[in-house]
Design a protein around this motif. Structure first.
Motif, PDB file in Angstrom:
ATOM      1  N   SER A 234       0.949  -1.328  -0.036  1.00  0.00           N
ATOM      2  CA  SER A 234       0.153  -0.131   0.050  1.00  0.00           C
ATOM      3  C   SER A 234       0.957   1.166   0.226  1.00  0.00           C
ATOM      4  CB  SER A 234      -0.816   0.197   1.387  1.00  0.00           C
ATOM      5  OG  SER A 234      -1.653   1.171   1.206  1.00  0.00           O
ATOM      6  N   LEU A 235       0.941   2.168  -1.304  1.00  0.00           N
ATOM      7  CA  LEU A 235       1.337   3.433  -0.995  1.00  0.00           C
ATOM      8  C   LEU A 235       0.186   4.304  -1.011  1.00  0.00           C
ATOM      9  CD1 LEU A 235       3.829   2.490  -4.174  1.00  0.00           C
ATOM     10  CD2 LEU A 235       4.301   2.374  -1.607  1.00  0.00           C
ATOM     11  N   ALA A 236      -1.022   4.110  -0.600  1.00  0.00           N
ATOM     12  CA  ALA A 236      -1.997   4.750  -0.492  1.00  0.00           C
ATOM     13  C   ALA A 236      -2.298   5.506   0.894  1.00  0.00           C
ATOM     14  CB  ALA A 236      -3.188   3.957  -0.835  1.00  0.00           C
ATOM     15  N   GLY A 237      -2.362   4.838   1.871  1.00  0.00           N
ATOM     16  CA  GLY A 237      -2.819   5.662   3.085  1.00  0.00           C
ATOM     17  C   GLY A 237      -1.728   6.338   3.862  1.00  0.00           C
ATOM     18  N   GLY A 238      -2.047   7.274   4.427  1.00  0.00           N
ATOM     19  CA  GLY A 238      -0.601   8.271   5.339  1.00  0.00           C
ATOM     20  C   GLY A 238      -0.763   7.809   6.812  1.00  0.00           C
ATOM     21  N   MET A 239      -0.689   6.453   6.957  1.00  0.00           N
ATOM     22  CA  MET A 239      -0.422   5.909   8.334  1.00  0.00           C
ATOM     23  C   MET A 239       0.875   6.229   8.893  1.00  0.00           C
ATOM     24  SD  MET A 239      -2.722   2.643   8.100  1.00  0.00           S
ATOM     25  CE  MET A 239      -1.817   1.757   6.973  1.00  0.00           C
ATOM     26  N   PRO A 240       1.031   6.764   9.932  1.00  0.00           N
ATOM     27  CA  PRO A 240       2.431   7.078  10.595  1.00  0.00           C
ATOM     28  C   PRO A 240       3.074   5.690  10.917  1.00  0.00           C
ATOM     29  CG  PRO A 240       0.993   8.262  11.728  1.00  0.00           C
ATOM     30  CD  PRO A 240      -0.102   7.346  10.828  1.00  0.00           C
ATOM     31  N   TYR A 241       4.211   5.566  11.101  1.00  0.00           N
ATOM     32  CA  TYR A 241       5.044   4.518  11.303  1.00  0.00           C
ATOM     33  C   TYR A 241       5.279   4.317  13.136  1.00  0.00           C
ATOM     34  CZ  TYR A 241       9.142   1.241  12.102  1.00  0.00           C
ATOM     35  OH  TYR A 241      10.224   0.394  12.309  1.00  0.00           O
ATOM     36  N   LEU A 242       4.229   3.649  13.544  1.00  0.00           N
ATOM     37  CA  LEU A 242       4.009   3.776  14.871  1.00  0.00           C
ATOM     38  C   LEU A 242       5.116   2.806  15.871  1.00  0.00           C
ATOM     39  CD1 LEU A 242       0.232   3.973  15.611  1.00  0.00           C
ATOM     40  CD2 LEU A 242       1.942   5.870  15.485  1.00  0.00           C
ATOM     41  N   GLU A 243       5.562   1.882  14.902  1.00  0.00           N
ATOM     42  CA  GLU A 243       6.667   0.981  15.486  1.00  0.00           C
ATOM     43  C   GLU A 243       7.910   1.467  16.089  1.00  0.00           C
ATOM     44  OE1 GLU A 243       4.944   0.398  12.657  1.00  0.00           O
ATOM     45  OE2 GLU A 243       4.036  -1.935  12.829  1.00  0.00           O
ATOM     46  N   GLY A 244       7.953   2.623  15.593  1.00  0.00           N
ATOM     47  CA  GLY A 244       9.113   3.439  16.152  1.00  0.00           C
ATOM     48  C   GLY A 244       8.987   4.096  17.334  1.00  0.00           C
ATOM     49  N   LEU A 245       7.625   4.012  17.987  1.00  0.00           N
ATOM     50  CA  LEU A 245       7.382   4.548  19.430  1.00  0.00           C
ATOM     51  C   LEU A 245       8.002   3.601  20.394  1.00  0.00           C
ATOM     52  CD1 LEU A 245       3.844   5.976  19.024  1.00  0.00           C
ATOM     53  CD2 LEU A 245       5.670   7.336  19.318  1.00  0.00           C
ATOM     54  N   PRO A 246       8.180   4.157  21.730  1.00  0.00           N
ATOM     55  CA  PRO A 246       8.566   3.426  22.812  1.00  0.00           C
ATOM     56  C   PRO A 246       7.411   2.852  23.407  1.00  0.00           C
ATOM     57  CG  PRO A 246       8.513   5.668  23.496  1.00  0.00           C
ATOM     58  CD  PRO A 246       8.373   5.904  21.932  1.00  0.00           C
ATOM     59  N   LEU A 247       6.721   1.738  22.685  1.00  0.00           N
ATOM     60  CA  LEU A 247       5.585   1.304  23.148  1.00  0.00           C
ATOM     61  C   LEU A 247       5.477   0.543  24.502  1.00  0.00           C
ATOM     62  CD1 LEU A 247       4.440  -0.539  19.798  1.00  0.00           C
ATOM     63  CD2 LEU A 247       3.828   1.814  20.831  1.00  0.00           C
ATOM     64  N   GLN A 248       6.628  -0.276  25.010  1.00  0.00           N
ATOM     65  CA  GLN A 248       6.797  -0.679  26.424  1.00  0.00           C
ATOM     66  C   GLN A 248       6.342   0.577  27.355  1.00  0.00           C
ATOM     67  OE1 GLN A 248       6.497  -3.945  27.345  1.00  0.00           O
ATOM     68  NE2 GLN A 248       6.447  -2.996  29.459  1.00  0.00           N
ATOM     69  N   ALA A 249       7.204   1.725  27.185  1.00  0.00           N
ATOM     70  CA  ALA A 249       7.367   2.669  28.105  1.00  0.00           C
ATOM     71  C   ALA A 249       5.859   3.339  28.041  1.00  0.00           C
ATOM     72  CB  ALA A 249       8.434   3.815  27.736  1.00  0.00           C
ATOM     73  N   LEU A 250       5.149   3.610  27.040  1.00  0.00           N
ATOM     74  CA  LEU A 250       3.919   4.142  26.684  1.00  0.00           C
ATOM     75  C   LEU A 250       3.158   3.180  27.602  1.00  0.00           C
ATOM     76  CD1 LEU A 250       3.869   5.511  23.188  1.00  0.00           C
ATOM     77  CD2 LEU A 250       4.424   6.652  25.182  1.00  0.00           C
ATOM     78  N   ALA A 251       2.960   1.960  27.368  1.00  0.00           N
ATOM     79  CA  ALA A 251       2.034   0.978  28.116  1.00  0.00           C
ATOM     80  C   ALA A 251       2.258   1.101  29.578  1.00  0.00           C
ATOM     81  CB  ALA A 251       2.604  -0.558  27.635  1.00  0.00           C
TER      82      ALA A 251
END
Length: 449
Positions: free
Chosen positions: A60-77
């Motif tokens: 998909s080169l269509a949607g403008g979805m951000p790259y969320l895997e780059g977030l510190p997900l464990q710390a945010l949890a």
């Protein structure tokens, strides 16, 4: 590319309900009861693609979805867990219609990076910047009023304008953004025709979909023209901090705090799932924004606001933005390199930030008509027609590089290049079919490299 400097009117003509045939039950028995403004509503071409584009085998080169895997997900949890334990009764309760004051103060720190000086009372928290745009449009637009917007323009904005029965008048942009002379010409023409122009809608930084940025030299000129014609400027700026080179450009709001409503969002620099954005407006507009927001949603989500406020207080949000910039720069480079290799017969903009590049197809190709064939080849994009109120843009497509990995981007463009080459061969063999006229080749759009 030669551009027609005379913008074309995108008239939104509400469809009229038609009576059911005798003895035939209508599919929707309420069709005659809808308000006139609902007849202009239609599905977003991007949303309609989601079911296909989200299949794992499709690039998909269509949607403008951000790259969320780059977030510190464990710390945010862990932060979210602590937030509910310590402040759960506040986070899960109703809140202020204007939004949490602490978050509004933190937003001031973010906007200072773009030269905006404001007070927390100037800020209104919204459910994403999309709601801010909806509220401003609801406050200012009567049916038949005119909104001037860039050609092309953000598809979500066009949907809002359509729902309030505005007529959209497209003004062309080029590699340096909205063209001041074309704006002056458009506003003069509209005034002479007796039309009421209420707003100029613009995405000045790393434009969606065109990828271009309004130059520093043009910003004060655009503001002066709008001021002289009595037109409110709505500055939609979700990508302003995501530039690949240098410091963020001064926002238009930083140059005029009376004639500009600024819309910001955490969707691109943090996470869209929280649905938190904001508007900064002159006092009179701000007060009505709060009232309009309260009538629509009572108050923005306290849980989302406090989660973002905690993130801003406890994490290196500026460092995270810098990390995102590097990720998106790498993907932008992968996109441009793949286009040069696999689609040299096309042309495209070179974005200095943000999520998108705007591609012009070889003569005779129709991006919308070609889309089913591309999906069959397991690649998706958004046809340019989605970004014009009047159905223009068939020779353009928007490609997004924010979500796929560089390897997937390269593969997606390779697949797309094969489809484009095959379509171009068919045009050579059988001629151009399905185009409106020769003028369709040079509809208003940015100059491309």
């Amino acid at each position: 590319m030669n551009q027609d400097r005379t913008p074309s009117m995108g008239q939104v003509t509400p469809a009229t309900g038609s009576a059911a045939l005798p003895g035939v039950r209508p599919l929707d028995p309420w069709i005659e009861s809808y308000a006139d403004r609902t007849h202009g509503m239609r599905a977003s071409e991007i949303r309609a693609l989601f079911a296909v584009a989200n299949r794992p085998e499709v690039v998909s080169l269509a949607g403008g979805m951000p790259y969320l895997e780059g977030l510190p997900l464990q710390a945010l949890a862990e932060t979210a867990h602590e937030l509910i334990l310590r402040r759960g009764t506040t986070a899960l309760q109703y809140g202020s219609g204007q939004g949490d004051e602490t978050l509004r103060e933190q937003i001031l720190d973010i906007m200072r990076l773009e030269g905006i000086s404001a007070h927390p009372d100037d800020v209104v928290i919204t459910t994403g910047s999309q709601q801010g745009l909806d509220l401003v449009t609801r406050m200012f637009i009567d049916a038949g009023d005119v909104i001037v917007a860039e050609a092309p323009s953000y598809v979500g904005a066009l949907g809002v304008f359509r729902s309030y029965q505005a007529d959209v008048y497209h003004v062309p942009l080029d590699e340096a953004g909205l063209i001041p002379e074309a704006l002056e010409e458009a506003l003069t023409l509209l005034r002479t025709a007796g039309r009421r122009v209420k707003m100029l809608y613009t995405v000045p930084n790393f434009h969606n979909p065109a990828g271009v940025t309004l130059s520093m030299e043009r910003r004060p000129r655009i503001l002066e023209i709008a001021r002289r014609h009595g037109v409110l400027v709505v500055e939609d700026n979700p990508y302003g901090l995501l530039g690949f080179d240098g410091e963020p450009l001064p926002a238009m709001r930083s140059m005029d705090d009376e004639g500009v409503v600024y819309l910001g969002s955490f969707s691109k620099t943090f996470a869209p799932g929280y649905r938190i954005g904001w508007a900064v407006a002159p006092p009179g507009i701000r007060e009505k924004l709060v009232l309009a927001s309260e009538s629509a949603i009572l108050c923005p989500s306290n849980a989302s606001q406090l989660a973002i406020s905690t993130y801003l207080a406890k994490h290196d949000w500026q460092g995270q933005i810098k990390a995102f910039r590097e990720v998106y720069r790498e993907r932008r480079d992968a996109m441009l390199e793949a286009l040069a290799e696999y689609m040299p017969e096309a042309s495209w903009t070179v974005p200095g930030g943000g999520f998108y590049t705007w591609v012009k197809l070889p003569y005779g190709l129709d991006a919308r008509a070609m889309l089913p064939r591309a999906v069959h080849a397991l690649v998706a994009y958004v046809a340019g027609t989605a970004f014009y109120a009047n159905g223009e843009g068939s020779e353009y497509m928007r490609l997004s590089y924010c979500y796929p990995t560089p390897e997937r981007i390269r593969e997606g463009v390779r697949r797309l290049g094969t489809v484009v080459s095959e379509e171009a061969e068919l045009v050579k063999l059988f001629g151009v079919e399905g185009r409106h006229d020769e003028d369709a080749v040079d509809q208003p759009g940015p100059e491309v490299s």
